[in-house]
Design an enzyme around this catalytic site. Structure first.
Site, mmCIF file in Angstrom:
data_model
loop_
_atom_site.group_PDB
_atom_site.id
_atom_site.type_symbol
_atom_site.label_atom_id
_atom_site.label_comp_id
_atom_site.label_asym_id
_atom_site.label_seq_id
_atom_site.Cartn_x
_atom_site.Cartn_y
_atom_site.Cartn_z
ATOM 1 N N GLU A 74 0.842 -1.193 0.000
ATOM 2 C CA GLU A 74 0.000 0.000 0.000
ATOM 3 C C GLU A 74 0.877 1.243 0.000
ATOM 4 O O GLU A 74 1.921 1.275 0.661
ATOM 5 C CB GLU A 74 -0.910 -0.014 1.230
ATOM 6 C CG GLU A 74 -1.984 1.051 1.249
ATOM 7 C CD GLU A 74 -2.980 0.831 2.391
ATOM 8 O OE1 GLU A 74 -3.363 1.846 3.008
ATOM 9 O OE2 GLU A 74 -3.353 -0.325 2.672
ATOM 10 N N ASP A 116 0.184 5.337 0.588
ATOM 11 C CA ASP A 116 -0.907 6.171 1.100
ATOM 12 C C ASP A 116 -0.632 7.662 1.044
ATOM 13 O O ASP A 116 0.416 8.132 1.505
ATOM 14 C CB ASP A 116 -1.162 5.861 2.583
ATOM 15 C CG ASP A 116 -1.752 4.491 2.833
ATOM 16 O OD1 ASP A 116 -2.297 3.910 1.891
ATOM 17 O OD2 ASP A 116 -1.665 4.017 3.976
ATOM 18 N N GLU A 174 -3.055 10.450 2.880
ATOM 19 C CA GLU A 174 -4.255 10.675 3.683
ATOM 20 C C GLU A 174 -4.247 12.131 4.133
ATOM 21 O O GLU A 174 -3.251 12.619 4.678
ATOM 22 C CB GLU A 174 -4.292 9.751 4.904
ATOM 23 C CG GLU A 174 -4.463 8.288 4.560
ATOM 24 C CD GLU A 174 -4.623 7.408 5.787
ATOM 25 O OE1 GLU A 174 -5.533 6.588 5.821
ATOM 26 O OE2 GLU A 174 -3.813 7.570 6.730
#
Length: 293
Positions: free
Chosen positions: A103, A105, A107
């Site tokens: 993953e 990310d 955010e």
């Protein structure tokens, strides 16, 4: 009709056709599925050129790419929730599936009006994360669209904002550090309530009087290798026919390293590689090798 007139007509026709082709590139109808929130909260507008996600007290919303990618450059322009966005999180990330997933990310942690958003980044490889870095941005991400990019190739993962690198995670598998190198990933995005942790560690809660909260997306581009599960292989493809596969061996040159250093010096507010209290037995091995993490 003279030869010059015919040439002008052909050029106008070519430009018209080219405009139609490029207008369909990055189309949200063609490239994404709404995964939750339904048509009430996740909306594709303007013939597929704009997508909005909304969050109310009942539910958030999200989408994911139809394709899986194995290396590439992914770009998306995003305009974040304006005003009092405390408690909300807008995500934009690549991820595979399963307990040993990879993953990458972005955010965006909302905040009270007048306080800056926090851009939270992380990298998971073989199910292991805990590689957080956080930044303030050098602009207000709610006033206009800005481009957030992930460059992912066998050498490194580069996080970019408006084409400025903010973080690099290098492939250090030779040191025993897992790297996301063999699991195809989809692109995901969501808008959801995380007021138990998102703003000041959960001290500031979501003010539902300001709902619905809305984030907007446009100009998606995937210059990437699209994975075919039936053939266990991938083919390079771009939603922009004018782009090349320069991402395949892209790393930071000297100007890129300078821009990265500027961002990390001026705008980084947390780096797991300097958190000695969190790692009393010693920092993770990748932290000892490179400051560009």
């Amino acid at each position: 009709m003279s030869s010059s007139s015919r040439l002008s007509s052909i050029l106008l026709l070519f430009l018209f056709v080219f405009t139609l082709i490029t207008a369909s590139e990055g189309n949200f109808y063609e490239n994404f599925d709404i995964t939750w929130g339904g048509n009430q909260r996740a909306k594709i507008l303007n013939g597929g050129q704009l997508l909005t996600l909304s969050l109310d007290k009942t539910s958030g919303s999200g989408f994911r790419s139809k394709h899986e990618y194995l290396f590439g450059r992914i770009d998306m322009q995003i305009k974040l929730v304006p005003g009092n966005s405390a408690g909300t999180v807008t995500t934009y990330y690549l991820s595979s599936e399963g307990p040993t997933h990879d993953e990458v990310d972005f955010e965006f942690l909302g905040n009270l009006s007048g306080d800056p958003y926090i851009l939270h980044t992380n990298v998971y490889s073989q199910g292991k994360g805990n590689r957080e870095q956080q930044f303030y941005l050098w602009f207000d991400p709610t006033k206009a669209f800005h481009t957030y990019s992930i460059v992912w190739n066998p050498q490194c993962v580069i996080f970019m904002v408006d084409n400025i690198p903010i973080r690099v995670f290098n492939n250090m598998e030779s040191m025993g550090v897992p790297f996301p190198s063999n699991q195809p990933m989809r692109l995901y995005s969501s808008l959801w309530n995380a007021d138990d942790w998102a703003t000041r560690g959960g001290l500031v809660k979501t003010d539902w009087a300001h709902a619905p909260f809305t984030a907007s997306y446009r100009n998606f581009n995937a210059n990437a290798c699209i994975w075919s599960s039936s053939q266990s292989s991938c083919a390079s493809k771009s939603t922009n026919s004018l782009q090349t596969t320069a991402w395949q061996d892209q790393t930071l040159d000297a100007p890129g390293r300078n821009r990265l250093g500027w961002v990390q010096k001026m705008f980084m507010i947390y780096n797991y590689c300097t958190d000695f209290k969190r790692f009393p037995q010693g920092l993770p091995p990748e932290c000892k090798r490179s400051r560009f993490l």
